[in-house]
Design an enzyme around this catalytic site. Structure first.
Site, PDB file in Angstrom:
ATOM      1  N   ASN A   7       0.748  -1.374   0.468  1.00 18.77           N
ATOM      2  CA  ASN A   7       0.091   0.074  -0.062  1.00 18.77           C
ATOM      3  C   ASN A   7       0.834   1.016   0.316  1.00 18.77           C
ATOM      4  OD1 ASN A   7      -1.993   2.024   0.144  1.00 18.77           O
ATOM      5  ND2 ASN A   7      -2.856   0.995   2.784  1.00 18.77           N
ATOM      6  N   GLY A 211     -10.555   8.532   8.187  1.00 17.52           N
ATOM      7  CA  GLY A 211     -11.403   9.186   7.146  1.00 17.52           C
ATOM      8  C   GLY A 211     -11.871   8.085   7.322  1.00 17.52           C
ATOM      9  N   ARG A 240     -11.689  16.075   7.845  1.00 18.96           N
ATOM     10  CA  ARG A 240     -12.229  17.081   6.819  1.00 18.96           C
ATOM     11  C   ARG A 240     -14.234  16.939   6.817  1.00 18.96           C
ATOM     12  NH1 ARG A 240     -10.968  11.227   3.416  1.00 18.96           N
ATOM     13  NH2 ARG A 240      -9.335  11.233   4.688  1.00 18.96           N
ATOM     14  N   ASP A 283      -8.287  13.139  16.586  1.00 19.33           N
ATOM     15  CA  ASP A 283      -8.448  12.303  17.194  1.00 19.33           C
ATOM     16  C   ASP A 283      -9.453  11.517  18.071  1.00 19.33           C
ATOM     17  OD1 ASP A 283      -5.799   9.387  17.602  1.00 19.33           O
ATOM     18  OD2 ASP A 283      -7.652   9.522  19.278  1.00 19.33           O
ATOM     19  N   GLU A 388      -8.862  -5.153   5.478  1.00 20.30           N
ATOM     20  CA  GLU A 388      -8.007  -4.656   4.416  1.00 20.30           C
ATOM     21  C   GLU A 388      -7.176  -5.004   3.437  1.00 20.30           C
ATOM     22  OE1 GLU A 388      -8.890  -0.438   5.585  1.00 20.30           O
ATOM     23  OE2 GLU A 388      -8.592   0.580   3.824  1.00 20.30           O
TER      24      GLU A 388
HETATM   25  P1  AMP Z   1      -8.880   4.443  11.698  1.00 20.89           P
HETATM   26  O1  AMP Z   1      -8.144   6.040  11.077  1.00 20.89           O
HETATM   27  O2  AMP Z   1      -9.329   3.735  11.268  1.00 20.89           O
HETATM   28  O3  AMP Z   1      -6.937   3.630  12.488  1.00 20.89           O
HETATM   29  O4  AMP Z   1      -9.142   4.993  13.182  1.00 20.89           O
HETATM   30  C1  AMP Z   1      -8.668   6.347  13.709  1.00 20.89           C
HETATM   31  C2  AMP Z   1      -9.301   6.651  14.645  1.00 20.89           C
HETATM   32  O5  AMP Z   1     -10.517   5.883  15.856  1.00 20.89           O
HETATM   33  C3  AMP Z   1      -8.927   7.643  15.994  1.00 20.89           C
HETATM   34  O6  AMP Z   1      -9.884   8.707  15.697  1.00 20.89           O
HETATM   35  C4  AMP Z   1      -9.001   6.790  17.019  1.00 20.89           C
HETATM   36  O7  AMP Z   1      -8.989   8.076  17.995  1.00 20.89           O
HETATM   37  C5  AMP Z   1     -10.022   6.205  16.802  1.00 20.89           C
HETATM   38  N1  AMP Z   1     -10.109   5.498  17.719  1.00 20.89           N
HETATM   39  C6  AMP Z   1      -8.979   4.389  18.353  1.00 20.89           C
HETATM   40  N2  AMP Z   1      -9.299   4.124  19.613  1.00 20.89           N
HETATM   41  C7  AMP Z   1     -10.319   4.032  19.932  1.00 20.89           C
HETATM   42  C8  AMP Z   1     -11.610   3.639  21.449  1.00 20.89           C
HETATM   43  N3  AMP Z   1     -11.042   3.049  22.282  1.00 20.89           N
HETATM   44  N4  AMP Z   1     -12.440   4.843  21.496  1.00 20.89           N
HETATM   45  C9  AMP Z   1     -12.709   5.676  20.464  1.00 20.89           C
HETATM   46  N5  AMP Z   1     -11.710   5.860  19.592  1.00 20.89           N
HETATM   47  C10 AMP Z   1     -11.114   5.157  19.426  1.00 20.89           C
END
Ligand code: AMP
Length: 401
Positions: A7, A211, A240, A283, A388
């Site tokens: 990727n 995203g 975004r 986040d 994925e």
């Molecule tokens: P991704 O782009 O799929 O890796 O997801 C990242 C997002 O998942 C970020 O906003 C993280 O804060 C959120 N995330 C990861 N663990 C948790 C959790 N335990 N509770 C809430 N959000 C989470």
């Protein structure tokens, strides 16, 4: 059969090595900050983690470093790179041509090149990855798995915008949709959990991460999705904006501060969403902490509320489009881990047959698939860890065995 998944981003390369058909992960890693002073490769073999800090000036060096790691006596898992039987590439844009994964040949490369105009940040590095693998491992079959492919089944009324039809004909401006690999994988898993063939299920899939996108899936096929011509559309995301009134753009451009197109682009892609609303972070975990400290009137809580409100709106839209919905599925970092977000997005939808069981939502083993719906509710609610890379490995295996 050993399959390498690549990727390739503008300054990074993620990789995963699979033993197929069992889908065992032999090794994986990430080359990051290509072309910068602090470039590095982080390589994992089982529980072991290796960090190699060295100059990685370009993708060619990155691919060479990955291959040398895979065969290195102390960090590797292969004796020889010739053991790699096929390579699967994640490619963001396949335009209107590809609704399936494709064995890479001259035509496929030409199409990915043509689509660079539609995905200028993503397709060029994807192509670099393909060309560097071609140079490093000539003769090894390669497959392109497109992020847009799953959504090529959208009907015309869903993919066309209310613009003059000639704009579509001339510039191919239409809804393409993205995250297709994740929506496709979760559709396949939801069918298994529902005990029906995919061709008989209607589901709403919610990929919620940095995203985010949703899809309405009818009889196993995508019939609508929240992202559009680009991945900026639809849900509110980490940085975004998601959907906004398009008239905001010329209005803002009439102001000195946002008079340049590049400023608007930055604003909508990098400074909006959860970050822009909260002023705290993109986040979700940080936002939840900030909201817990700042209370219900905090901007962090407001960002979470807007995020969930938008998701609920799409659930309603997709319920109307699908008529009958067998399951709502959550995946992605927030979808898989965000207990409160899942509850908030689906709160008050009992009259539509959707009800989350708070205990199941809170207490299930992380990283596993789970049905979190209330007993007896007609629509199931699933949490399905997305995969994925694994799906790309499956598609590559199918086309190369
Ligand atoms: P991704 O782009 O799929 O890796 O997801 C990242 C997002 O998942 C970020 O906003 C993280 O804060 C959120 N995330 C990861 N663990 C948790 C959790 N335990 N509770 C809430 N959000 C989470």
């Amino acid at each position: 059969m050993v399959i390498l998944i690549i990727n390739c981003g503008s300054s990074s390369i993620k990789y995963q090595l699979y033993d197929m058909p069992g889908k065992t992960v032999m090794a994986k890693g990430l080359v990051e900050r290509i072309g910068e002073a602090a470039s590095a490769l982080i390589h994992r073999r089982g529980e072991e983690k290796f960090e190699i800090n060295q100059s990685i000036p370009n993708h060619k060096t990155g691919i060479e470093l990955i291959l040398s790691c895979l065969v290195s006596p102390d960090k590797g898992v292969l004796k020889n790179v010739n053991q790699i039987s096929a390579i699967g590439h994640r490619v963001v844009h396949g335009g209107e041509r590809y609704s399936n994964a494709m064995r890479i040949d001259g035509d496929v490369i030409a199409c990915i090149e043509e689509c660079c105009d539609l995905a200028p940040l993503h397709n060029p590095p994807n192509l670099v990855g393909i060309n560097e693998c071609l140079a490093a491992l000539p003769g090894v079959p390669m497959v392109a798995v497109f992020d847009t492919a799953f959504h090529q089944t959208l009907p015309r009324e869903a993919y066309l915008y209310g613009l003059p039809y000639e704009i579509y004909e001339r510039y191919r401006i239409r809804k393409y949709g993205f995250h297709g690999t994740s929506h496709a994988y979760v559709t396949y898993r939801a069918a298994v959990l529902l005990g029906k063939p995919a061709s008989e299920i209607n589901i709403i899939t919610c990929h919620l991460g940095n995203g985010s996108s949703m899809a309405a899936v009818k009889n196993g096929k995508s019939v609508d999705t929240s992202m559009g011509f680009t991945p900026l559309a639809g849900l509110v995301m980490g940085t975004r904006s998601g959907d906004i009134d398009p008239a905001i753009i010329p209005y803002l451009m009439s102001k000195q501060e946002y008079s340049k197109l590049s400023d608007i682009d930055q604003l909508l892609n990098k400074k909006s969403g959860l970050l822009g609303v909260s002023g705290v972070s993109n986040d979700m975990r940080n936002l939840q902490e900030a909201a817990a400290r700042g209370g219900p009137s905090s901007r962090a809580q407001l960002a979470i509320d807007i995020f969930c409100h938008r998701i609920k709106g799409f659930v309603g839209q997709y319920l109307a489009i699908l008529g009958r919905v067998d399951a709502v599925c959550f995946m992605g970092g927030i979808g898989e881990n965000g207990v409160a977000v899942r509850g908030q997005c689906l709160a008050g939808l009992e009259n539509f047959g959707i009800a989350v069981d708070p205990d199941k939502n809170r207490n299930f083993p992380r990283g596993q698939e789970c049905d979190i719906s209330r007993n007896g509710s007609p629509t199931r609610v699933f949490v399905i860890p997305t995969d994925e890379e694994g799906w790309i490995a499956e598609e590559t295996h199918k086309l190369c065995q």
